[in-house]
Design a protein around this motif. Structure first.
Motif, PDB file in Angstrom:
ATOM      1  N   LEU A  10       0.867  -1.168   0.095  1.00  0.00           N
ATOM      2  CA  LEU A  10       0.159  -0.060  -0.066  1.00  0.00           C
ATOM      3  C   LEU A  10       0.881   1.053   0.012  1.00  0.00           C
ATOM      4  N   GLU A  11       1.904   1.201   0.403  1.00  0.00           N
ATOM      5  CA  GLU A  11       2.922   2.147   1.062  1.00  0.00           C
ATOM      6  C   GLU A  11       3.666   2.770  -0.946  1.00  0.00           C
ATOM      7  N   LEU A  12       3.822   1.782  -1.379  1.00  0.00           N
ATOM      8  CA  LEU A  12       4.220   1.379  -2.936  1.00  0.00           C
ATOM      9  C   LEU A  12       3.161   1.923  -3.691  1.00  0.00           C
ATOM     10  N   ILE A  13       1.908   1.644  -3.695  1.00  0.00           N
ATOM     11  CA  ILE A  13       1.101   2.174  -4.306  1.00  0.00           C
ATOM     12  C   ILE A  13       1.009   3.593  -4.196  1.00  0.00           C
ATOM     13  N   LYS A  14       1.218   3.752  -2.628  1.00  0.00           N
ATOM     14  CA  LYS A  14       0.717   5.723  -2.600  1.00  0.00           C
ATOM     15  C   LYS A  14       1.755   6.172  -3.346  1.00  0.00           C
ATOM     16  N   ARG A  15       3.163   5.500  -3.152  1.00  0.00           N
ATOM     17  CA  ARG A  15       4.529   6.365  -3.683  1.00  0.00           C
ATOM     18  C   ARG A  15       3.883   6.729  -5.128  1.00  0.00           C
ATOM     19  N   ILE A  16       3.894   5.346  -6.126  1.00  0.00           N
ATOM     20  CA  ILE A  16       3.411   5.685  -7.484  1.00  0.00           C
ATOM     21  C   ILE A  16       2.296   6.609  -7.573  1.00  0.00           C
ATOM     22  N   ARG A  17       1.180   6.962  -6.499  1.00  0.00           N
ATOM     23  CA  ARG A  17       0.103   7.672  -7.254  1.00  0.00           C
ATOM     24  C   ARG A  17       0.536   9.004  -7.242  1.00  0.00           C
ATOM     25  N   GLN A  18       1.920   9.342  -6.351  1.00  0.00           N
ATOM     26  CA  GLN A  18       1.656  11.295  -6.296  1.00  0.00           C
ATOM     27  C   GLN A  18       3.025  10.885  -7.336  1.00  0.00           C
TER      28      GLN A  18
END
Length: 69
Positions: free
Chosen positions: A9-17
């Motif tokens: 989930l943290e990886l996805i949040k970073r991708i979304r940035q």
């Protein structure tokens, strides 16, 4: 969902940035085990969640559906 040093989930949040429109299919064997909050999954913008184990023949229609969305 489980990766060394950074959870999924943290990886996805970073991708979304960097890209809010990229399609993400989450494949995990730990969702039920960790009681992941469904709202959190929706909030980060995961297109589809696939729980392991699954059959590879299931992937093609899922990928096609996600790409059309």
């Amino acid at each position: 969902m489980r990766t060394p040093g950074l959870d999924g989930l943290e990886l996805i949040k970073r991708i979304r940035q960097y890209n809010k429109r990229v399609k993400i299919i989450l494949v995990s064997g730990f969702l039920a085990e960790e009681n992941t909050n469904n709202n959190e999954i929706k909030d980060v913008g995961i297109s589809v969640v696939i729980e392991k184990p699954f059959h590879f023949k299931e992937l093609r229609p899922i990928i096609k559906r996600v790409l059309v969305e």
